[in-house]
Design a protein around this motif. Structure first.
Motif, PDB file in Angstrom:
ATOM      1  N   LEU A 184       0.871  -1.177   0.000  1.00  0.00           N
ATOM      2  CA  LEU A 184       0.000   0.000   0.000  1.00  0.00           C
ATOM      3  C   LEU A 184       0.904   1.222   0.000  1.00  0.00           C
ATOM      4  O   LEU A 184       1.722   1.394   0.914  1.00  0.00           O
ATOM      5  N   TYR A 185       0.814   2.051  -1.041  1.00  0.00           N
ATOM      6  CA  TYR A 185       1.568   3.292  -1.073  1.00  0.00           C
ATOM      7  C   TYR A 185       0.807   4.365  -0.291  1.00  0.00           C
ATOM      8  O   TYR A 185      -0.397   4.559  -0.480  1.00  0.00           O
ATOM      9  N   VAL A 186       1.530   5.063   0.587  1.00  0.00           N
ATOM     10  CA  VAL A 186       0.939   6.154   1.358  1.00  0.00           C
ATOM     11  C   VAL A 186       1.635   7.448   0.953  1.00  0.00           C
ATOM     12  O   VAL A 186       2.826   7.638   1.237  1.00  0.00           O
ATOM     13  N   TYR A 214      -4.644  17.663  -2.771  1.00  0.00           N
ATOM     14  CA  TYR A 214      -3.533  16.763  -3.104  1.00  0.00           C
ATOM     15  C   TYR A 214      -3.717  16.064  -4.449  1.00  0.00           C
ATOM     16  O   TYR A 214      -2.754  15.753  -5.135  1.00  0.00           O
ATOM     17  N   ALA A 215      -4.990  15.812  -4.851  1.00  0.00           N
ATOM     18  CA  ALA A 215      -5.237  15.071  -6.093  1.00  0.00           C
ATOM     19  C   ALA A 215      -4.719  15.824  -7.316  1.00  0.00           C
ATOM     20  O   ALA A 215      -4.465  15.220  -8.356  1.00  0.00           O
ATOM     21  N   ALA A 216      -4.558  17.134  -7.177  1.00  0.00           N
ATOM     22  CA  ALA A 216      -4.059  17.935  -8.300  1.00  0.00           C
ATOM     23  C   ALA A 216      -2.544  18.095  -8.260  1.00  0.00           C
ATOM     24  O   ALA A 216      -1.945  18.625  -9.198  1.00  0.00           O
ATOM     25  N   SER A 217      -1.928  17.618  -7.196  1.00  0.00           N
ATOM     26  CA  SER A 217      -0.474  17.749  -7.046  1.00  0.00           C
ATOM     27  C   SER A 217       0.259  16.870  -8.051  1.00  0.00           C
ATOM     28  O   SER A 217      -0.096  15.714  -8.259  1.00  0.00           O
ATOM     29  N   ARG A 218       1.299  17.398  -8.663  1.00  0.00           N
ATOM     30  CA  ARG A 218       2.073  16.609  -9.626  1.00  0.00           C
ATOM     31  C   ARG A 218       2.764  15.436  -8.934  1.00  0.00           C
ATOM     32  O   ARG A 218       2.931  14.368  -9.516  1.00  0.00           O
ATOM     33  N   HIS A 219       3.164  15.636  -7.678  1.00  0.00           N
ATOM     34  CA  HIS A 219       3.797  14.549  -6.942  1.00  0.00           C
ATOM     35  C   HIS A 219       2.811  13.400  -6.718  1.00  0.00           C
ATOM     36  O   HIS A 219       3.146  12.226  -6.930  1.00  0.00           O
ATOM     37  N   TYR A 220       1.594  13.750  -6.304  1.00  0.00           N
ATOM     38  CA  TYR A 220       0.587  12.710  -6.044  1.00  0.00           C
ATOM     39  C   TYR A 220       0.193  12.015  -7.339  1.00  0.00           C
ATOM     40  O   TYR A 220       0.067  10.783  -7.381  1.00  0.00           O
ATOM     41  N   ARG A 221      -0.009  12.773  -8.409  1.00  0.00           N
ATOM     42  CA  ARG A 221      -0.429  12.181  -9.679  1.00  0.00           C
ATOM     43  C   ARG A 221       0.628  11.215 -10.210  1.00  0.00           C
ATOM     44  O   ARG A 221       0.304  10.158 -10.757  1.00  0.00           O
ATOM     45  N   ALA A 222       1.890  11.577 -10.039  1.00  0.00           N
ATOM     46  CA  ALA A 222       2.967  10.692 -10.491  1.00  0.00           C
ATOM     47  C   ALA A 222       2.959   9.385  -9.714  1.00  0.00           C
ATOM     48  O   ALA A 222       3.119   8.292 -10.279  1.00  0.00           O
ATOM     49  N   LEU A 223       2.751   9.471  -8.401  1.00  0.00           N
ATOM     50  CA  LEU A 223       2.693   8.268  -7.574  1.00  0.00           C
ATOM     51  C   LEU A 223       1.447   7.451  -7.896  1.00  0.00           C
ATOM     52  O   LEU A 223       1.483   6.216  -7.896  1.00  0.00           O
ATOM     53  N   LEU A 281      -3.253   2.834  -2.999  1.00  0.00           N
ATOM     54  CA  LEU A 281      -2.707   4.166  -2.761  1.00  0.00           C
ATOM     55  C   LEU A 281      -3.688   4.977  -1.927  1.00  0.00           C
ATOM     56  O   LEU A 281      -4.891   4.933  -2.147  1.00  0.00           O
ATOM     57  N   MET A 282      -3.161   5.701  -0.946  1.00  0.00           N
ATOM     58  CA  MET A 282      -3.973   6.659  -0.208  1.00  0.00           C
ATOM     59  C   MET A 282      -3.117   7.862   0.157  1.00  0.00           C
ATOM     60  O   MET A 282      -1.889   7.761   0.264  1.00  0.00           O
ATOM     61  N   ALA A 283      -3.782   9.023   0.295  1.00  0.00           N
ATOM     62  CA  ALA A 283      -3.084  10.240   0.709  1.00  0.00           C
ATOM     63  C   ALA A 283      -3.248  10.417   2.216  1.00  0.00           C
ATOM     64  O   ALA A 283      -4.244   9.989   2.809  1.00  0.00           O
ATOM     65  N   PHE A 284      -2.270  11.113   2.799  1.00  0.00           N
ATOM     66  CA  PHE A 284      -2.180  11.125   4.254  1.00  0.00           C
ATOM     67  C   PHE A 284      -1.265  12.276   4.645  1.00  0.00           C
ATOM     68  O   PHE A 284      -0.308  12.566   3.938  1.00  0.00           O
TER      69      PHE A 284
END
Length: 367
Positions: A204-206, A217-226, A237-240
């Motif tokens: 699980l990627y966090v 965060y969903a618009a972040s380039r870092h998050y989108r790449a992950l 995958l989840m954001a945290f």
């Protein structure tokens, strides 16, 4: 049953901050490599609103949640597969867990330096996974020559199958793909588990995002790449925000609820992370209740009533007669254990009944 999830990642990505929030254990968290050398172990309760509901509908005095272990594993550096840094210890700790929670930095903060100088989630994931794949490849390269001659002679079908399977494993690793992406039958998966391959473990990627980025965060380039990386592997995958969760962990329940409302959040990230990891491990929950306590029990999905009886007590398993089963949804809708029985909605099941997540079970047994 003692299934464990290992929290992994590069140094300074928020692993120990996350672990602290999960367990309130005060694990050592500092902005330099190897702040965590020996792994910290924490037992966390599994949040489950169904337990409270079952307790409300019973006459039990106490309510006991189920729990499982998180292991905070030392941050990895490049060369770990060759023993660099704390590599050998890091890899041995990963071998001991059943699933990986891979914390990936997706926030910018000049006060928390990144070892590589800049934030790049995909590069960080590839670095850690690359070390795990190299460790797996070493296992394959040691095993293949030992069985190659016997496989060529075709004197043993099991050896031939193992040889062919390990050649597929080798090709996958040389293609720089983790073994969990392979299409495997259950028998093949069972064979490979015996080798302790690291990249076969579910992940699980966090995405550890900044507190100020939680709403976007969903618009972040870092998050989108992950996100693209996780989708390519079929990983979760989840954001945290580890910093936010650390703050929430220090508040009372009502204070935390008010703080969450400021971010337009219904649940803490910790609750979501625990549930996601619980599912990642292939775990489910069944309930028991008596006059003393209503309790949640962890079971591996696919276990039958006989196996689950042993989770409660060896006497229940050894003297198993039958199991009275009430699905949670049925109990919740009817609102009374007694009425469920009166309406004939409680089922009597035998040893081979495959227990379902949410079942309330009364085991009948003889001493």
């Amino acid at each position: 049953m003692s299934l464990k999830a290992g929290i992994v990642g590069l140094p300074n990505v928020g692993k120990s901050t996350l672990f602290n929030a999960l367990t309130k254990a005060g694990a050592h968290a500092s902005n330099y490599p190897f702040a965590t050398i020996d792994p910290n172990v924490g037992v966390v309760d599994v949040p489950d609103a169904r337990l409270k509901r079952v307790h409300e509908l019973s006459d039990a005095k106490a309510m006991v949640p189920t729990a499982f272990e998180f292991i905070d594993i030392a941050g990895l550096v490049e060369g770990a597969s060759n023993g660099d840094g704390l590599g050998n210890r890091f890899l041995s700790h990963i071998r001991e867990v059943d699933a990986l929670v891979h914390v990936v930095r997706c926030f910018e903060d000049s006060d928390v330096p990144h070892l590589a100088g800049d934030v790049d989630p995909v590069r960080d994931v590839d670095l850690l996974e690359g070390e795990l794949m190299l460790a797996d490849l070493e296992v394959v390269e040691k095993r293949l020559p030992k069985i190659e001659k016997k496989a060529r002679l075709e004197v043993d079908k099991q050896t031939v199958r193992e040889h062919e399977l390990l050649k597929r494993v080798r090709r996958t690793l040389l293609d720089e793909r983790p073994l969990r992406t392979m299409a495997l039958g259950e028998d093949e998966r069972k064979r490979l588990r015996a080798f302790g391959f690291l990249t076969l473990k579910p992940v699980l990627y966090v995405a550890n995002v900044g507190e100020e980025d939680l709403g976007s965060y969903a618009a972040s380039r870092h998050y989108r790449a992950l996100q693209d990386k996780a989708e390519s592997e079929g990983a979760g995958l989840m954001a945290f925000s580890a910093d936010l969760e650390a703050e929430l962990a220090e508040l009372s329940e009502s204070e935390a609820a008010d703080y969450l409302a400021e971010f337009d959040l219904q649940r803490t990230g910790l609750d979501r992370l625990i549930r996601e990891t619980y599912d990642l491990l292939g775990l489910g929950t069944f309930f028991t209740t008596n006059e003393n306590e209503t309790r949640a029990w962890t079971f591996k999905r696919g276990m039958n009533a006989y196996d689950c009886a042993g989770r409660v007590h060896t006497d229940f398993q050894e003297g198993f007669i039958k199991a009275e089963v009430i699905p949670f949804d049925t109990l919740d809708a009817i609102g009374s254990i007694r009425k469920v029985r009166e309406l004939g909605k409680a089922r009597i099941e035998g040893k081979d009944y495959p227990v379902q997540d949410g079942d309330l079970i009364l085991f009948k047994f003889k001493l």
